[in-house]
Design an enzyme around this catalytic site. Structure first.
Site, short mmCIF file in Angstrom:
data_model
loop_
_atom_site.label_atom_id
_atom_site.label_comp_id
_atom_site.label_asym_id
_atom_site.label_seq_id
_atom_site.Cartn_x
_atom_site.Cartn_y
_atom_site.Cartn_z
N LYS A 36 97.54 -52.54 -22.94
CA LYS A 36 97.75 -52.72 -24.39
C LYS A 36 96.97 -53.90 -24.95
O LYS A 36 96.62 -53.90 -26.12
CB LYS A 36 99.24 -52.87 -24.70
CG LYS A 36 99.86 -54.17 -24.21
CD LYS A 36 101.36 -54.23 -24.45
CE LYS A 36 101.91 -55.54 -23.93
NZ LYS A 36 103.30 -55.50 -23.53
N ARG A 131 115.33 -58.97 -25.22
CA ARG A 131 114.41 -58.04 -25.85
C ARG A 131 115.00 -56.66 -25.62
O ARG A 131 116.20 -56.50 -25.78
CB ARG A 131 112.99 -58.20 -25.29
CG ARG A 131 111.92 -57.86 -26.33
CD ARG A 131 110.49 -57.95 -25.82
NE ARG A 131 110.11 -56.75 -25.09
CZ ARG A 131 108.85 -56.43 -24.79
NH1 ARG A 131 107.87 -57.24 -25.18
NH2 ARG A 131 108.58 -55.34 -24.11
C1 LIG Z 1 103.50 -55.96 -22.26
C2 LIG Z 1 104.52 -55.50 -21.31
C3 LIG Z 1 104.33 -55.68 -19.93
C4 LIG Z 1 103.16 -56.46 -19.38
O1 LIG Z 1 103.40 -57.83 -19.49
P1 LIG Z 1 102.35 -58.92 -18.98
O2 LIG Z 1 103.04 -60.21 -19.20
O3 LIG Z 1 101.13 -58.74 -19.82
O4 LIG Z 1 102.09 -58.64 -17.55
C5 LIG Z 1 105.28 -55.17 -19.08
N1 LIG Z 1 106.34 -54.50 -19.52
C6 LIG Z 1 106.57 -54.30 -20.84
C7 LIG Z 1 107.78 -53.56 -21.26
C8 LIG Z 1 105.67 -54.80 -21.77
O5 LIG Z 1 105.88 -54.59 -23.08
#
Ligand SMILES: *Cc1c(COP(=O)(O)O)cnc(C)c1O
Length: 354
Positions: A36, A131
């Protein structure tokens, strides 16, 4: 060359993935590479796949669509909870999704049944970061209802720590996920194949050998892309931090005072600037601004120059200590995750694959 631009070094990304995979494989943890931060760039996904990830994790259906159209053919995990308005697209584009709402899961099931498929889901549990996630004592009742839906299959539980409120992953909070999973397995006589515990903030715990053994899946973005864990943003050993470099061009260079002249009101973004008087300064303007990146997340690669301000279209630099720089010269920056995300998303920043 058109400026501003961001260079993307696929070899460095692949190297970062390999480093992380070496650790994860040692602990039987499989990894979804999270794209992303790159607007779902297919070349980045390919580099991740070469490095050993087995799923792609994406938050946006548009990005999954882009990746699929570019022949990325591995399972896609939708990592943002599906929206009720798009369940049809979720089941056609994503193989697996992370879920927290019965209403949505039920809609996913209905849509899958129409298509004659079974959509896989991982139920997210909130272990304290506040979250996404079902509160732990509500997981069991949720599974009890979901298990009767014929169009979805619960393949695991997941959690996402640190991202919003900085909650640090520990043996204890991860063990809570394991305990929940085992209770569910026993009660419903099912096997939960995946316990998807982490993002980049969980790598340290895994490396220290203190991650509960049953945790067997991570979703990793930042550490692959920028070579840092995300509790303290420490450099992760044997990774590159400069797979992405942002560059812009000097469009003005002038000797000017370091503080503005006249009465001071609000700037373009509603803030009142507070500036230290450093006397006269060699100031340069770069052709990059808040429409192109998150300015606070930039770090000049040239240590002698400093960012002193930004507007939508301009980045103001103090180049007094390196006044050889001139109009037309290129200035480069390392990026944090926010700056990477916004630069990769801006249509004004050219993407150059090395
Ligand atoms: C963005 C995201 C990740 C990845 O997190 P990083 O800190 O970039 O490794 C993993 N799980 C979810 C649900 C996310 O939104």
């Amino acid at each position: 060359m058109q400026t501003p631009y961001i260079t993307i070094d696929l070899k460095k990304i692949e190297h970062n993935v390999r480093t992380i995979m070496t650790l994860c494989k040692k602990h039987d943890v499989s990894v979804a590479g999270v794209t992303k931060g790159t607007l779902g760039m297919p070349e980045v996904a390919e580099a991740m796949i070469r490095g050993g990830i087995t799923w792609i994790g994406e938050s946006r259906l548009m990005n999954i669509e882009r990746l699929r159209e570019n022949n990325i053919n591995i399972p896609f995990l939708l990592i943002r909870s599906p929206h009720k308005s798009e369940v049809e697209r979720v089941v056609s584009l994503a193989d697996i999704s992370l879920n927290t709402e019965y209403e949505i899961i039920s809609a996913l099931s209905e849509e899958s049944l129409k298509k004659g498929i079974v959509h896989k889901i991982i139920i997210m549990v909130d272990l304290g970061d506040l979250r996404e996630g079902v509160w732990p004592d509500e997981v069991m009742p949720m599974v009890e209802k979901v298990i009767n839906l014929k169009g979805v299959k619960v393949i695991g539980l997941g959690t996402n720590l640190t991202d919003l409120n900085g909650t640090i992953p520990t043996y204890e909070n991860n063990q809570q996920l394991v305990n929940l999973a085992e209770a569910i397995e026993e009660k419903f006589n099912i096997k939960l194949e995946y316990l998807s515990a982490g993002n980049s903030s969980s790598l340290k715990l895994l490396g220290s050998g203190k991650m509960p053994e049953r945790i067997n899946h991570f979703r990793i973005g930042e550490c692959i892309l920028l070579g840092r864990e995300t509790i303290n943003r420490e450099i992760w050993p044997e990774t590159h931090q400069d797979a992405f470099v942002l560059s812009a061009e000097i469009i003005e260079k002038k000797l000017k005072p370091s503080v503005p002249i006249g009465e001071i009101g609000q700037d373009a973004f509603g803030n009142i600037p507070v500036l230290e008087d450093k006397g006269m300064m060699v100031r340069s303007i770069l052709n990059i601004g808040r429409q192109d990146t998150k300015v606070e997340g930039l770090c000049p690669r040239n240590e002698n120059i400093e960012i002193v301000g930004a507007t939508s279209d301009h980045l103001l630099m103090d180049i007094t200590k390196d006044a050889r720089l001139n109009v037309g010269d290129i200035v480069s920056f390392d990026l944090n995750y926010g700056a990477l995300l916004s630069s990769m998303t801006s249509p004004f920043v050219k993407k150059i694959i090395l």
